[in-house]
Design a protein around this motif. Structure first.
Motif, short mmCIF file in Angstrom:
data_model
loop_
_atom_site.label_atom_id
_atom_site.label_comp_id
_atom_site.label_asym_id
_atom_site.label_seq_id
_atom_site.Cartn_x
_atom_site.Cartn_y
_atom_site.Cartn_z
N ALA A 140 0.82 -1.16 0.14
CA ALA A 140 0.05 -0.03 0.04
C ALA A 140 0.94 1.28 -0.06
CB ALA A 140 -1.04 0.12 1.27
N LEU A 141 2.12 1.19 0.57
CA LEU A 141 2.82 2.35 0.91
C LEU A 141 4.48 2.04 0.74
CD1 LEU A 141 3.47 5.35 1.66
CD2 LEU A 141 3.36 4.36 3.98
N ARG A 142 4.92 2.77 0.42
CA ARG A 142 6.62 2.19 -0.11
C ARG A 142 7.31 3.51 0.06
NH1 ARG A 142 9.83 0.58 -4.37
NH2 ARG A 142 8.10 0.43 -5.68
N ILE A 143 8.25 3.68 0.91
CA ILE A 143 9.20 4.77 1.10
C ILE A 143 10.59 4.33 0.94
CG2 ILE A 143 9.85 6.55 2.71
CD1 ILE A 143 7.08 6.17 4.22
N GLU A 144 11.30 5.14 0.09
CA GLU A 144 12.78 4.81 -0.10
C GLU A 144 13.53 6.15 0.23
OE1 GLU A 144 12.77 3.61 -4.00
OE2 GLU A 144 11.96 1.69 -4.07
N GLY A 145 14.47 5.81 1.18
CA GLY A 145 15.43 6.95 1.22
C GLY A 145 14.97 8.39 1.55
N LEU A 146 13.97 8.59 2.21
CA LEU A 146 13.22 9.95 2.57
C LEU A 146 14.27 10.69 3.36
CD1 LEU A 146 11.00 11.71 2.28
CD2 LEU A 146 9.71 10.21 4.12
N HIS A 147 14.63 11.84 2.83
CA HIS A 147 15.18 12.84 3.81
C HIS A 147 14.36 14.08 4.02
CE1 HIS A 147 19.37 11.16 4.22
NE2 HIS A 147 18.86 10.33 3.36
N LYS A 148 14.44 14.63 5.03
CA LYS A 148 13.66 15.85 5.34
C LYS A 148 14.21 16.88 6.13
CE LYS A 148 10.49 19.25 5.46
NZ LYS A 148 10.43 20.17 3.96
N SER A 149 14.83 17.96 5.94
CA SER A 149 15.31 18.97 6.74
C SER A 149 14.36 20.23 7.05
CB SER A 149 16.68 19.39 6.23
OG SER A 149 17.48 18.15 6.28
N ILE A 172 8.33 8.24 -2.76
CA ILE A 172 7.28 7.52 -2.00
C ILE A 172 6.44 7.04 -2.85
CG2 ILE A 172 5.41 8.00 -0.22
CD1 ILE A 172 6.72 10.46 0.73
N PHE A 173 5.95 5.80 -2.63
CA PHE A 173 4.90 5.28 -3.55
C PHE A 173 3.53 4.55 -2.71
CE2 PHE A 173 9.02 4.29 -5.34
CZ PHE A 173 8.83 4.52 -6.57
N ILE A 174 2.43 5.10 -3.58
CA ILE A 174 1.28 4.62 -2.95
C ILE A 174 0.79 3.53 -3.99
CG2 ILE A 174 -1.20 5.07 -2.62
CD1 ILE A 174 0.52 6.40 -0.44
N LYS A 175 0.77 2.39 -3.58
CA LYS A 175 0.37 0.94 -4.55
C LYS A 175 1.49 1.35 -5.77
CE LYS A 175 -3.48 -0.51 -3.13
NZ LYS A 175 -4.89 0.27 -3.70
N ASP A 176 1.02 1.58 -6.80
CA ASP A 176 2.12 1.44 -8.00
C ASP A 176 2.73 2.94 -8.42
OD1 ASP A 176 2.86 -0.86 -9.03
OD2 ASP A 176 1.17 -1.26 -10.36
N ASP A 177 1.86 4.01 -7.69
CA ASP A 177 2.08 5.31 -8.15
C ASP A 177 3.21 6.21 -7.46
OD1 ASP A 177 0.07 4.90 -10.35
OD2 ASP A 177 -1.41 5.36 -8.38
N GLU A 178 4.10 6.70 -8.07
CA GLU A 178 5.14 7.44 -7.33
C GLU A 178 4.47 8.64 -7.38
OE1 GLU A 178 8.95 8.19 -8.84
OE2 GLU A 178 9.41 9.54 -7.13
N ILE A 179 4.26 9.20 -5.72
CA ILE A 179 3.37 10.34 -5.41
C ILE A 179 4.50 11.65 -5.30
CG2 ILE A 179 1.59 9.12 -4.30
CD1 ILE A 179 2.72 9.97 -1.64
N THR A 180 5.89 11.00 -5.52
CA THR A 180 6.76 12.14 -5.15
C THR A 180 7.30 12.60 -6.63
OG1 THR A 180 8.16 10.29 -4.50
CG2 THR A 180 7.47 11.92 -2.86
N ALA A 181 6.91 11.82 -7.67
CA ALA A 181 7.44 12.51 -8.89
C ALA A 181 7.03 13.60 -9.22
CB ALA A 181 6.73 11.31 -9.92
N ASP A 182 7.68 14.17 -10.28
CA ASP A 182 7.27 15.62 -10.79
C ASP A 182 6.13 15.69 -11.46
OD1 ASP A 182 9.60 16.92 -9.79
OD2 ASP A 182 10.80 16.55 -11.72
N GLY A 183 5.22 16.64 -11.30
CA GLY A 183 4.02 16.90 -12.12
C GLY A 183 2.66 16.15 -11.38
N VAL A 184 2.94 15.42 -10.23
CA VAL A 184 1.92 14.67 -9.88
C VAL A 184 0.81 15.80 -9.41
CG1 VAL A 184 2.82 12.50 -9.06
CG2 VAL A 184 2.81 14.43 -7.60
N HIS A 185 -0.65 15.34 -9.26
CA HIS A 185 -1.57 16.28 -8.88
C HIS A 185 -1.72 15.97 -7.51
CE1 HIS A 185 -5.33 18.08 -8.48
NE2 HIS A 185 -5.49 18.38 -9.90
N LEU A 186 -1.31 16.90 -6.57
CA LEU A 186 -1.22 16.87 -5.20
C LEU A 186 -2.60 16.71 -4.43
CD1 LEU A 186 1.22 19.62 -3.86
CD2 LEU A 186 1.67 17.34 -4.07
#
Lengths: 249, 279
Positions: free
Chosen positions: A5-14, A62-76
């Motif tokens: 359902a959710l997959r997170i890879e190498g998430l950084h936030k400052s 960050i992926f929700i199912k198959d969709d990368e939600i952190t990709a450029d141009g996604v509809h927030l």
């Protein structure tokens, strides 16, 4: 193998110079309930806000199912409809009735007709014992009732994933149980959830898996029985020791 | 505590209250009375009294003034109807986030800065005399038109700041909650932020409208025959200032109810906040 359902890879936030998340990798399967535990400031809330894209991330995917939600141009806005979040301070809309709080997003974001949105909302409110509160304003409700309304508000969007950010931390002790029971019911119903919490016994009961965050990384994860009773990491043991001393486990 | 204690306390309190009321009354009477005495005993008082407080001239000029006041009311109502949306637009433009909107933010900021800096009368002069002077085909020449434009431009700058304060007073968690549900930025502004912001700033908005109402007399300088211009004409005809005093009375009669209404709104909101009730 099913897609998580959710997959997170190498998430950084400052935030400025302060690195809050330093390389989070995480997978949540469908219908899984994951509890995030850790001291205040360990990054639990920030992680949830990043998953919901309320905070722009610095690096990672960050992926929700198959969709990368952190990709450029996604509809927030469209992404956020699939991910519900419930906040510590409820954040209900104080100028609207309970019913309008719940139906606003279905009506405006999903463009449901008012009658249908209200029928759905009424059914949901009734399911969580709030049927008689539908015309009240939030200020007239107890903290526990407000938080249950906030959960219903998130559920009204029929999210694939529900994030709960210390949803009982702002409540008087006697009101905690009614909110936890709602979450328990959702878990039984198969809702996929990521829950940041300080309620260790609740985490032990409800979680399929517990992740311990320390200084912006997940340093230990596993079934609650193992992580909470027999942790392998020294820092997890220290943290749990303090929790036990405070009488919270 | 003895059974007799509470009444004693209450009596003491009411004594104190009575005493401070009396002190306030006496000191006010002394100050105002003293001032009146100074004015009335001034060497030239009889002539000034005749020049400013002439009964017959007052009653004679009043109908003309009230008729002319309709022009002020039209100015005020039209300008107000334009100021409300234009001021809101400016406030929203100034609040747009991110580097993409820098030019729009800058434009709105410059607008507000300039129109708050330049004296209103100068704006009225420039628009009322300057723009018609250009003789651009199709651009209206009527003083009334430019009076409305000038008042709208000036007051939109002030009102946008009031809106902006209101928008910023709504906690960011409200926007976060709205956006997390999938509402767009505009939908969050329209349904969540603005309804709360506008409710909070209604009293200062009304306050600005009291100012706008009074500033309608400034457009007399570009030849709009409104109440003050009419008073000046009467004054010149009679060599007497009484019509100007009559103008003051007309404005007092109209403005004070609006001021009381504003106070009432503020008090109501405070009561509701104190009761933890509907807002």
């Amino acid at each position: 193998m099913t897609i998580p359902a959710l997959r997170i890879e190498g998430l950084h936030k400052s935030f400025g110079d302060l690195a809050v998340l330093r390389g989070i990798d995480m997978v949540v399967e469908e219908h899984e309930v994951v509890c995030l535990i850790g001291a205040s400031g360990s990054g639990k809330s920030t992680l949830l806000r990043c998953i919901n894209l309320l905070e722009p991330i610095d690096a990672g995917r960050i992926f929700i199912k198959d969709d990368e939600i952190t990709a450029d141009g996604v509809h927030l806005d469209r992404i956020r409809r699939r991910i519900g979040i419930v906040f510590q301070a409820f954040n209900l809309f104080p100028h609207m009735s309970v019913l309008d709080n719940v139906t606003l997003a279905p009506r405006k974001a999903l463009r449901l007709p008012r009658e249908q949105a209200e029928a759905d909302a009424t059914e949901l409110l009734a399911r969580f014992g709030l049927a008689d509160k539908r015309n009240e304003v939030p200020d007239r409700l107890s903290g526990g009732q407000q938080q249950r309304v906030a959960i219903v508000r998130a559920l009204a969007m029929k999210p694939d994933l529900l994030l709960l950010d210390e949803v009982t931390s702002a409540l008087d002790p006697e009101l905690v149980a009614e909110v936890l029971n709602v979450i328990r019911e959702l878990a039984v119903g198969g809702m996929t959830m990521v829950i940041a919490t300080h309620e260790m016994s609740f985490a032990r009961d409800i979680a399929d898996r517990v992740c311990f965050l320390d200084a912006g990384t997940i340093i230990e994860e596993g079934p609650p029985a193992q992580v909470l009773r027999d942790p392998t990491e020294a820092r997890t043991r220290q943290f749990l020791q303090r929790i036990i001393e405070a009488g919270r486990l | 505590m003895t059974p007799g204690a509470p009444p004693i306390v209450r009596r003491r309190r009411s004594t104190v209250a009575w005493r401070s009321t009396a002190v306030a009354l006496v000191s006010t009477t002394v100050v105002l009375g003293g001032l009146a005495w100074v004015v009335v005993n001034a060497p030239n008082w009889p002539e000034v009294q005749q020049d400013f407080l002439d009964g017959p001239i007052f009653w004679e000029s009043l109908p003309d003034l009230i008729a002319a006041f309709w022009t002020n009311i039209r100015l005020f109502l039209i300008a107000e109807a334009l100021v409300l949306p234009f001021g809101l637009l400016l406030a929203i433009m100034r609040g747009l986030p991110g580097p993409v909107f820098v030019p729009i933010r800058g434009l709105a900021t410059a607008y507000v800065d300039i129109f708050r800096a330049v004296p209103g009368i100068v704006v009225i002069y420039v628009l009322g005399f300057g723009v018609p002077g250009l003789q651009i085909p199709g651009v209206p020449n009527e003083a009334f038109f430019w009076a409305v434009v000038a008042l709208t431009l000036i007051y939109s700058a002030y009102v946008s700041e009031v809106y902006r304060a209101g928008i910023e007073s709504v906690h960011p968690s409200q926007d976060a909650a709205a956006r997390s549900l999938g509402l767009s930025r505009l939908q969050s502004m329209r349904h969540v932020i603005l309804p709360q912001a506008i409710r909070r700033v209604t009293p200062p908005l009304l306050n600005d409208f009291i100012g706008l109402q009074k500033d309608t007399v400034l457009v007399s300088f570009i030849g709009v025959v409104e109440i003050f211009r009419t008073a000046q004409i009467d004054q010149a005809a009679n060599f007497n200032f009484t019509p100007v005093i009559a103008v003051a009375l007309v404005f007092i009669v109209v403005t004070i109810p609006l001021a009381r209404f504003t106070d009432w709104l503020v008090a109501r909101d405070k009561r509701r906040a104190a009761a933890g009730g509907a807002r």
